[in-house]
Design a protein around this motif. Sequence first.
Motif, PDB file in Angstrom:
ATOM      1  N   GLN A 126       0.828  -1.209   0.000  1.00 26.52           N
ATOM      2  CA  GLN A 126       0.000   0.000   0.000  1.00 26.52           C
ATOM      3  C   GLN A 126       0.863   1.259   0.000  1.00 26.52           C
ATOM      4  O   GLN A 126       0.573   2.219  -0.705  1.00 26.52           O
ATOM      5  CB  GLN A 126      -0.921  -0.009   1.228  1.00 26.52           C
ATOM      6  N   ALA A 127       1.950   1.234   0.793  1.00 23.49           N
ATOM      7  CA  ALA A 127       2.794   2.420   0.914  1.00 23.49           C
ATOM      8  C   ALA A 127       3.668   2.617  -0.317  1.00 23.49           C
ATOM      9  O   ALA A 127       3.851   3.739  -0.792  1.00 23.49           O
ATOM     10  CB  ALA A 127       3.673   2.299   2.162  1.00 23.49           C
ATOM     11  N   VAL A 128       4.228   1.500  -0.826  1.00 25.64           N
ATOM     12  CA  VAL A 128       5.283   1.594  -1.836  1.00 25.64           C
ATOM     13  C   VAL A 128       4.732   1.491  -3.257  1.00 25.64           C
ATOM     14  O   VAL A 128       5.244   2.114  -4.178  1.00 25.64           O
ATOM     15  CB  VAL A 128       6.343   0.495  -1.572  1.00 25.64           C
ATOM     16  N   LYS A 129       3.680   0.700  -3.430  1.00 21.99           N
ATOM     17  CA  LYS A 129       3.189   0.422  -4.787  1.00 21.99           C
ATOM     18  C   LYS A 129       1.952   1.239  -5.142  1.00 21.99           C
ATOM     19  O   LYS A 129       1.442   1.108  -6.249  1.00 21.99           O
ATOM     20  CB  LYS A 129       2.838  -1.063  -4.926  1.00 21.99           C
ATOM     21  N   GLY A 130       1.410   1.970  -4.215  1.00 22.47           N
ATOM     22  CA  GLY A 130       0.202   2.699  -4.562  1.00 22.47           C
ATOM     23  C   GLY A 130      -0.660   2.910  -3.342  1.00 22.47           C
ATOM     24  O   GLY A 130      -0.326   3.701  -2.487  1.00 22.47           O
ATOM     25  N   PHE A 260      20.381 -11.060   5.142  1.00 22.67           N
ATOM     26  CA  PHE A 260      18.993 -10.717   5.478  1.00 22.67           C
ATOM     27  C   PHE A 260      18.693  -9.363   4.848  1.00 22.67           C
ATOM     28  O   PHE A 260      19.535  -8.466   4.880  1.00 22.67           O
ATOM     29  CB  PHE A 260      18.800 -10.541   6.991  1.00 22.67           C
ATOM     30  N   VAL A 261      17.506  -9.216   4.286  1.00 20.26           N
ATOM     31  CA  VAL A 261      17.010  -7.888   3.921  1.00 20.26           C
ATOM     32  C   VAL A 261      15.754  -7.673   4.756  1.00 20.26           C
ATOM     33  O   VAL A 261      14.841  -8.507   4.732  1.00 20.26           O
ATOM     34  CB  VAL A 261      16.693  -7.759   2.414  1.00 20.26           C
ATOM     35  N   ALA A 262      15.759  -6.610   5.544  1.00 21.48           N
ATOM     36  CA  ALA A 262      14.617  -6.342   6.427  1.00 21.48           C
ATOM     37  C   ALA A 262      14.597  -4.863   6.745  1.00 21.48           C
ATOM     38  O   ALA A 262      15.646  -4.221   6.768  1.00 21.48           O
ATOM     39  CB  ALA A 262      14.728  -7.152   7.715  1.00 21.48           C
ATOM     40  N   TYR A 263      13.401  -4.334   6.985  1.00 25.70           N
ATOM     41  CA  TYR A 263      13.278  -2.910   7.316  1.00 25.70           C
ATOM     42  C   TYR A 263      12.547  -2.745   8.649  1.00 25.70           C
ATOM     43  O   TYR A 263      11.885  -3.674   9.136  1.00 25.70           O
ATOM     44  CB  TYR A 263      12.554  -2.142   6.205  1.00 25.70           C
ATOM     45  N   PRO A 294      12.491   5.726  -2.611  1.00 26.01           N
ATOM     46  CA  PRO A 294      13.190   4.860  -3.560  1.00 26.01           C
ATOM     47  C   PRO A 294      13.899   3.693  -2.862  1.00 26.01           C
ATOM     48  O   PRO A 294      14.425   3.864  -1.777  1.00 26.01           O
ATOM     49  CB  PRO A 294      14.203   5.811  -4.190  1.00 26.01           C
ATOM     50  N   TYR A 295      13.867   2.525  -3.526  1.00 28.01           N
ATOM     51  CA  TYR A 295      14.358   1.283  -2.919  1.00 28.01           C
ATOM     52  C   TYR A 295      15.848   1.077  -3.229  1.00 28.01           C
ATOM     53  O   TYR A 295      16.292   1.381  -4.331  1.00 28.01           O
ATOM     54  CB  TYR A 295      13.551   0.101  -3.484  1.00 28.01           C
ATOM     55  N   PRO A 296      16.614   0.528  -2.271  1.00 24.56           N
ATOM     56  CA  PRO A 296      18.057   0.322  -2.512  1.00 24.56           C
ATOM     57  C   PRO A 296      18.357  -0.870  -3.418  1.00 24.56           C
ATOM     58  O   PRO A 296      19.070  -1.794  -3.048  1.00 24.56           O
ATOM     59  CB  PRO A 296      18.626   0.124  -1.101  1.00 24.56           C
ATOM     60  N   ASP A 323      10.364  -6.919  -4.225  1.00 25.65           N
ATOM     61  CA  ASP A 323      11.361  -5.927  -4.661  1.00 25.65           C
ATOM     62  C   ASP A 323      12.778  -6.484  -4.550  1.00 25.65           C
ATOM     63  O   ASP A 323      13.645  -6.124  -5.343  1.00 25.65           O
ATOM     64  CB  ASP A 323      11.216  -4.636  -3.851  1.00 25.65           C
ATOM     65  N   VAL A 324      12.993  -7.363  -3.563  1.00 24.26           N
ATOM     66  CA  VAL A 324      14.304  -8.010  -3.455  1.00 24.26           C
ATOM     67  C   VAL A 324      14.507  -8.901  -4.683  1.00 24.26           C
ATOM     68  O   VAL A 324      15.559  -8.873  -5.333  1.00 24.26           O
ATOM     69  CB  VAL A 324      14.410  -8.836  -2.153  1.00 24.26           C
TER      70      VAL A 324
END
Lengths: 361, 183
Positions: A126-130, A260-263, A294-296, A323-324
């Motif tokens: 919802q936040a990132v894609k629209g 790990f990829v995590a936010y 923007p995503y890393p 996205d990963v």
Amino acid sequence: MGDVRLMKGNEVIAEAAIRCGCDGYFGYPITPQSEIMETLMIRRPEEETGMVVLQAESEVAAINMVYGGASCGKKVMTSSSSPGISLKAEGITYLAGAELPALIVNIVRGGPGLGTIQPAQSDYFQAVKGGGHGDYKLIVLAPASVQEMNDFVDLGFELSFKYLNPAMILSDGVIGQMMEKVELADYKPRWTDEEIEKISGSWATNGKKAGSERNISTSLDLDSAKQEVFNHKLQAKYRAMEENDVRYEKFECDDAEYLFVAYGSSARICQKSVELAREKGIKVGLLRPITLFPYPTKQIQEMLGQVKGILSVEMSAGQMVEDVRLAVNGKVPVEHFGRYGGIIPTPEEVVEALEEKILGK
Amino acid sequence: MTEEIIIAGFGGQGVLSMGKILAYSGIMQDQEVSWMPSYGPEMRGGTANVTVILSDDRISSPVLKKFDTAIILNQQSMDKFESDIKPGGTLLYDPNGITRHPERDDINIYKIPGAALAAEMGNPKTFNMIILGGFLNVKPIVKIENVKKGLEKSLPERHHKLIPLNIEAIQKGIDSVETVVAL
């Protein structure tokens, strides 16, 4: 050291808003973020800085008050939690379509629907894609500590005025309800009318000046040719964000064979998982996206020569993992581990998932 | 030094505020701290718990499964958290209302009659500070002078007159710990 306190993430959002010269907050209460408005009401900033704090009659009213304030070049914000953000989605896409700066805080709770009041990260899409309709993007900041809750209020306003685009702080009940040591920012005065004229006079609807055209704040243009040109402009802006404003943090990545990829709060849990895994001899690191848009992407790609597999860890059924995977493009295995519905994964569980889903392959 | 602590009991026992005072004391000693409460259904009655971490380094996860120390103040919490203490870790509990005492032999176990002592002091609200004193006896990770500063920071000024009573309760706790198992 400045003003050091022990505060909840939610309380800090309120304090940071007052101190960064915010002009107005418009909200409607919902757990687990009600402390934001409660703290503002207790602090009575209208007597101190002149900042307006208003409990609207609904989320829809609140986001449209934000639109009104933003149109006038004011620094305005709102906050809510998942179901409330869904109600605000229409207003958010209108803000993006009218190129208005504003700060929106989402302290995410488990969903879908009314869901639960416990923490989750299931609003990434919802936040990132629209969230709302149309080809728009929000600048999305994901704090992982109470200190970052403080810092990202000012940063969110700075970026939203830089790009004339709404910015969102995407956090959850862990960071919102937790108390940590925080060094509060110094006070910045609110902008004067003259400063607003200088900064935003070219678009703000703060009164027509003699000899100049009226400024109109709208997202409507029925001329498709013009609308396409406008969309090109938006896309160019989003590419500029990707070029200049990606933020991320790496933890124990130098010798990492796995990643790990995590936010946000999951990244905090994964830091502990890195410690536990390294005690077992597993060389794992953590890449924490700080901006979710923007995503890393490039920063993940730079790790691909080095790591044999990636585990994306989120409190969702698997959203950011997409996205990963887009960044990795099949070069190494990418798996997802998540708990959801308000359950917080333990650091031990994450290590087990790494062993099972990535090392076991 | 990193100390990962769970404090668990009934809502109303002062679990969350005890954690807050401990965290503030850590700040006064220049430590990194985190305080992660159970919120939501729990705070609307029944059990309450808070995870407090004090560390000389940056704190990783504020949410934990294993703890260096568990401070247990009711039977439900004993049932839930006894097994989550790291081997070699510490359990401190108030035997009041405990029907099944701890059984592990690979941790240090101490008890403190907090509820009884608070009744003796004529003020049930001193309960959580007596327990905090007990903890500081077993794990002296923050100095009493910093706890006093922590109290000053976390209590609103109108309650500062209660600080001497709180310090007295902490001292009583320090003096009243009984060792059950020492490794």
